[in-house]
Design a protein around this motif. Structure first.
Motif, mmCIF file in Angstrom:
data_model
loop_
_atom_site.group_PDB
_atom_site.id
_atom_site.type_symbol
_atom_site.label_atom_id
_atom_site.label_comp_id
_atom_site.label_asym_id
_atom_site.label_seq_id
_atom_site.Cartn_x
_atom_site.Cartn_y
_atom_site.Cartn_z
ATOM 1 N N ASP A 108 0.824 -1.203 0.000
ATOM 2 C CA ASP A 108 0.000 0.000 0.000
ATOM 3 C C ASP A 108 0.862 1.259 0.000
ATOM 4 O O ASP A 108 0.523 2.273 0.615
ATOM 5 N N ALA A 109 1.981 1.206 -0.711
ATOM 6 C CA ALA A 109 2.906 2.338 -0.769
ATOM 7 C C ALA A 109 2.202 3.575 -1.315
ATOM 8 O O ALA A 109 1.326 3.490 -2.174
ATOM 9 N N THR A 110 2.593 4.734 -0.821
ATOM 10 C CA THR A 110 1.982 5.983 -1.279
ATOM 11 C C THR A 110 2.897 6.761 -2.220
ATOM 12 O O THR A 110 2.526 7.833 -2.696
ATOM 13 N N SER A 111 4.089 6.260 -2.473
ATOM 14 C CA SER A 111 5.004 6.903 -3.416
ATOM 15 C C SER A 111 5.103 6.055 -4.678
ATOM 16 O O SER A 111 4.698 4.891 -4.696
ATOM 17 N N MET A 112 5.666 6.631 -5.728
ATOM 18 C CA MET A 112 5.794 5.920 -6.999
ATOM 19 C C MET A 112 7.070 5.084 -7.068
ATOM 20 O O MET A 112 7.191 4.204 -7.918
ATOM 21 N N THR A 113 8.014 5.366 -6.216
ATOM 22 C CA THR A 113 9.298 4.665 -6.220
ATOM 23 C C THR A 113 9.664 4.293 -4.792
ATOM 24 O O THR A 113 9.163 4.895 -3.840
ATOM 25 N N PRO A 114 10.575 3.312 -4.599
ATOM 26 C CA PRO A 114 11.196 2.490 -5.629
ATOM 27 C C PRO A 114 10.280 1.362 -6.080
ATOM 28 O O PRO A 114 9.272 1.077 -5.437
ATOM 29 N N ALA A 115 10.641 0.747 -7.199
ATOM 30 C CA ALA A 115 9.904 -0.412 -7.707
ATOM 31 C C ALA A 115 10.909 -1.474 -8.124
ATOM 32 O O ALA A 115 11.992 -1.157 -8.612
ATOM 33 N N TYR A 116 10.533 -2.738 -7.922
ATOM 34 C CA TYR A 116 11.454 -3.846 -8.154
ATOM 35 C C TYR A 116 10.789 -4.887 -9.056
ATOM 36 O O TYR A 116 9.642 -5.278 -8.815
ATOM 37 N N ALA A 148 19.920 -5.254 -2.103
ATOM 38 C CA ALA A 148 18.741 -6.123 -2.137
ATOM 39 C C ALA A 148 17.631 -5.560 -1.263
ATOM 40 O O ALA A 148 17.843 -4.640 -0.454
ATOM 41 N N VAL A 149 16.438 -6.126 -1.414
ATOM 42 C CA VAL A 149 15.281 -5.685 -0.653
ATOM 43 C C VAL A 149 14.423 -6.888 -0.314
ATOM 44 O O VAL A 149 14.310 -7.835 -1.089
ATOM 45 N N TYR A 151 12.326 -11.827 -2.149
ATOM 46 C CA TYR A 151 13.467 -10.923 -2.221
ATOM 47 C C TYR A 151 13.628 -10.371 -3.632
ATOM 48 O O TYR A 151 13.394 -11.061 -4.628
ATOM 49 N N GLY A 152 14.048 -9.108 -3.692
ATOM 50 C CA GLY A 152 14.320 -8.470 -4.963
ATOM 51 C C GLY A 152 15.695 -7.837 -4.950
ATOM 52 O O GLY A 152 16.306 -7.639 -3.897
ATOM 53 N N ILE A 153 16.182 -7.503 -6.128
ATOM 54 C CA ILE A 153 17.496 -6.884 -6.278
ATOM 55 C C ILE A 153 17.302 -5.467 -6.804
ATOM 56 O O ILE A 153 16.678 -5.263 -7.852
ATOM 57 N N GLU A 154 17.831 -4.498 -6.070
ATOM 58 C CA GLU A 154 17.772 -3.118 -6.530
ATOM 59 C C GLU A 154 18.816 -2.869 -7.607
ATOM 60 O O GLU A 154 18.539 -2.272 -8.638
ATOM 61 N N ARG A 155 20.027 -3.327 -7.369
ATOM 62 C CA ARG A 155 21.090 -3.268 -8.378
ATOM 63 C C ARG A 155 22.187 -4.241 -8.009
ATOM 64 O O ARG A 155 22.367 -4.576 -6.832
#
Length: 769
Positions: free
Chosen positions: A640-648, A674-675, A756-760
């Motif tokens: 339920d994020a209220t910002s547009m970023t970050p996205a993975y 990572a996230v 888990y996701g990778i940001e970079r």
């Protein structure tokens, strides 16, 4: 919206068949395209312009024309600052005259518009056509910044299809009444006429039903994953009161938009069963779901449940005067019905073949009730599987196959296929794109869509009422996300549904878009600029080897002129114009912008840093799925994020992502940002497709393999305790290697835990390189 689907459609096609093709007469302004979207059926232009000023009047000859004149006056005041009076009789001065003539030869929803030195004259046989003509005139008056002037023109116009829709999902994420009004305003300005409003699902019940207050006291609210932590609300939800709905329906009707409500059944019922457990199959009360995906809760098939549904439909029909009531019918996983002795007994008692036939009986019973009350049932294409009432309308979403089958069986059809018209699909694969699904559905793809399947003959094709795009909001938690997904793809859709098919012109459409983007900016519409944003490309490995890079610039739609700078300054029309690939020495920062013919930016400037660090780094969107699964989502850290970023970008079925074409010569280590994400997905029967990769440490690890998911292990980095920060960094030394290799980055954490996701991911060269 009122129309007889068969007769009205036949008359409409016949009327359009005699309209001449799009033509522009020469003149002083003949070279500049009229920024009219959707494209009218016939436009003839001549020399001269009609200037509108404070003394210009709107002439309305009856109640319908006065209502449209009132709307047009408000639009002109907002966009041009002119407060025009409405009168009932024209004087000698040029005026804007609106006239409805029931005996007019104009087609249904059609109109004739003339602008010349005498003023602007609108003629239509119905109120819909009158309104659409006012929209066209407003577009003529807003082609250039701050100028209230319309070119001399003769327009004859009518829509290709009677159903020109947009579906808004308010069940997964809730929009305010004001936000929905703003969306309806834009629909009207695009000549769309159906807002399909998805109001109930597993994640929320959004419509007040006075007879059953628990539907909103309980069913309208859910506890998100990690409720109250990391910025996630303790409780998420909301609902629309009946007074709010009446006002919204009236607001839409004033803009010639009909709201068609959807209450999903027999599946997608978890919020309803959470409110009244006796409606379910097991009798147990589940929570309102905080997960996305396909759930297994169904309504039962007891008579008492149908009494409940009839009472609900009574209140729904009292709120929504639409001819159609949407009952869903999609993704009804039959596990609970199969396991229930009571449901199985019902199947036998009815003499039905199976659970699909039971769903057909279920839907038919609702259709009979709606028909008895002068309404018509519409549902997703699954309603075909168990038999469906002869007068039911089918909305084809699982590709276009359902539309073909339904039309061949004599059912009216609305084409709404996934992924073609799903606006929750990403509109680009850019690294700065926000949330959504893959594959990409770009602006050109929407414009190329054809609502009538080529497999249908002429008689069957008449059952195609039109089409609509769907805005599913699992990954669109705010109206900013919705606007980014909808605009400007809605422009492409509007032209597909309104304009004659043989007059559609992709290049002409692009030429008309810059003025439309300016209208969006004036209305504070947060449209996506993905189609026009510069793409800055180079061969990474060649640049690393040579110490210099050959740079190419482009954008998705190949429209506009590209200008660039190499000194970090803002690119403008005075900056070098891109004409061919150019070479730069490393390190360099390339900034670029796409400009329209007047020198205005079509998108925000983009930049790319070209140095060893960035060339050895892959951002999240630059990683790709490992072979074996093409499923891919872009999600945010919290649902339920209220910002547009970050996205993975992630694959919820397989945690392996590929760092493509890594040049490993002289590389000493890998660093990964990572996230930890929520695994809030219900997959029903597809859960078996999730790849399990056993972990060797307490919380799992990120394993780096060379060339494939089964290749040599180059590194293994233990994951931190999930109770720690969501974003974290991992690093590991890499063995000496040479050449270019794909790197598979695999999370081995248990599939019952977080995602888990990778940001970079970055490669670091040795100090001696």
């Amino acid at each position: 919206m009122t129309f007889a689907p068969h007769l009205g459609r036949t008359l409409l096609l016949a009327a359009l068949a005699v309209l001449p093709s799009f033509a522009l007469a020469g003149g002083a302004q003949g070279d500049a395209p009229l920024s009219l979207i959707p494209l009218p059926g016939k436009v003839t232009r001549s020399n001269g312009v009609l200037a509108i000023h404070a003394n210009t009047v709107l002439v309305a000859t009856d109640a319908d024309s006065r209502r449209t004149a009132t709307w047009l006056a408000a639009q002109i005041k907002r966009s041009r600052g002119l407060d025009l009076r409405i009168v009932d009789r024209a004087g000698s001065a040029p005026a804007i005259v609106l006239h409805r003539d029931a005996k007019s030869s104009a087609p249904v929803e059609g109109y004739v518009l003339d602008v010349d030195a005498k003023g602007a004259r609108i003629a239509a046989r119905d109120s819909d056509g009158l309104f659409h003509s006012a929209v066209t005139l407003w577009q003529l008056l807003t082609q250039e910044d701050a100028k209230a002037a319309a070119p001399f023109v003769h327009i004859e116009d009518a829509p290709r299809f009677p159903w020109r829709g947009l579906m808004l999902d308010s069940a997964r994420h809730f929009q305010s009444v004001a936000e929905i009004r703003a969306l309806i305003d834009q629909m009207a300005l695009h000549k769309l006429n159906v807002l399909h409003w998805h109001l109930t699902d597993d994640q929320g019940w959004r419509i007040e039903i006075k007879r059953y207050p628990e539907l909103t006291r309980i069913g309208a609210w859910r506890s998100p994953p990690y409720a109250g932590k990391d910025g996630e609300p303790a409780r998420y939800g909301g609902f629309y009161t009946q007074d709010e709905i009446r006002a919204l329906v009236a607001y839409a009707a004033e803009r010639h938009v009909t709201i068609v409500p959807e209450l999903d059944m027999p599946g997608h019922a978890q919020a309803a069963v959470a409110s009244y457990p006796e409606l379910g199959v097991t009798g147990q009360r589940p929570p309102v779901s905080g997960d996305w995906g396909v759930h297994t809760y169904l309504y039962n098939v007891d008579d008492a449940t149908f009494v409940f549904m009839q009472h609900v439909l009574d209140e729904v029909m009292a709120l929504f005067p639409s001819r159609y009531i949407h009952v869903g019918g999609d993704e009804a996983v039959k596990d609970q019905w199969q396991a229930s002795s009571a449901v199985q007994a019902k199947i036998r008692a009815l003499g039905l073949k199976n659970e699909d036939a039971l769903q057909g009986w279920f839907i038919a019973r609702l259709g009979t009730y709606l028909k008895a009350h002068g309404r018509r049932l519409i549902g997703w294409d699954e309603i075909l599987e168990g038999g469906v009432p002869a007068d039911a309308t089918v909305m084809s979403w699982r590709g276009i196959k359902g539309a073909i089958e339904a039309a061949r069986k004599g059912h009216d059809v609305v084409s709404s296929p996934a992924p073609d018209l799903y606006f929750d699909q990403l509109q680009s694969d850019r690294a700065d794109e926000t949330t959504g699904r893959v594959p990409v559905r770009d602006l050109a793809g929407i414009y190329a869509f054809e609502p009538v399947p080529k497999e249908l003959d002429a008689t069957q094709a008449r059952h195609v009422l039109g089409a609509q795009a769907n805005v599913w909001t699992e990954h669109m938690p705010t109206i900013a996300h919705v606007q980014h997904a909808v605009f400007p793809r809605l422009d492409a859709l509007s032209e597909v549904l309104w304009s004659p098919a043989n007059e559609r012109d992709w290049n002409g459409f692009l030429a008309r878009l810059p003025a439309q983007l300016a209208r969006y900016r004036a209305a504070d519409v947060a449209y996506a600029d993905s189609a026009f944003a510069p793409i800055i490309e180079t061969d990474r490995n060649a640049a690393l080897a040579a110490g210099k890079a050959s740079v190419t610039l482009a954008n998705q739609v190949k429209f506009g002129t590209l200008h660039y700078t190499l000194d970090g300054s803002e690119p403008t029309a005075q900056s070098p114009r891109y004409q061919a690939p150019f070479e730069v020495k490393l390190p360099t920062t390339v900034r670029a912008v796409a400009l329209d013919a007047s020198g205005q930016p079509l998108a925000a400037p983009r930049e790319r840093v070209l140095d060893a660090t960035h060339l050895l780094t892959r951002e999240n969107a630059e990683l790709i799925n490992c072979p074996g699964s093409d499923f891919r989502l872009r999600v945010q850290p919290m649902p339920d994020a209220t910002s547009m970023t970050p996205a993975y970008s992630v694959n919820i079925f397989d945690t392996c992502q590929e760092y493509p074409a890594a040049r490993l010569d002289g590389i000493a280590s890998i660093h990964v940002e990572a996230v930890r994400l929520e695994r809030n997905f219900q997959l029903a029967h597809e859960a078996k497709l999730v790849v399990s990769r056993p972990a060797k440490t307490a919380h799992g690890e990120l394993v780096v393999r060379k060339d494939s998911c089964e290749g040599d292990v180059l590194a293994s980095m233990p994951l931190p305790d999930p109770s720690g920060p969501r974003r974290f960094q991992l690093a590991a030394a890499l063995p000496d290697a040479k050449g270019v290799h794909d790197l598979c980055l695999i999370f081995t954490a248990p599939i019952t835990g977080p995602l888990y996701g990778i940001e970079r991911a970055s490669l670091t060269p040795s100090a001696t390189r």
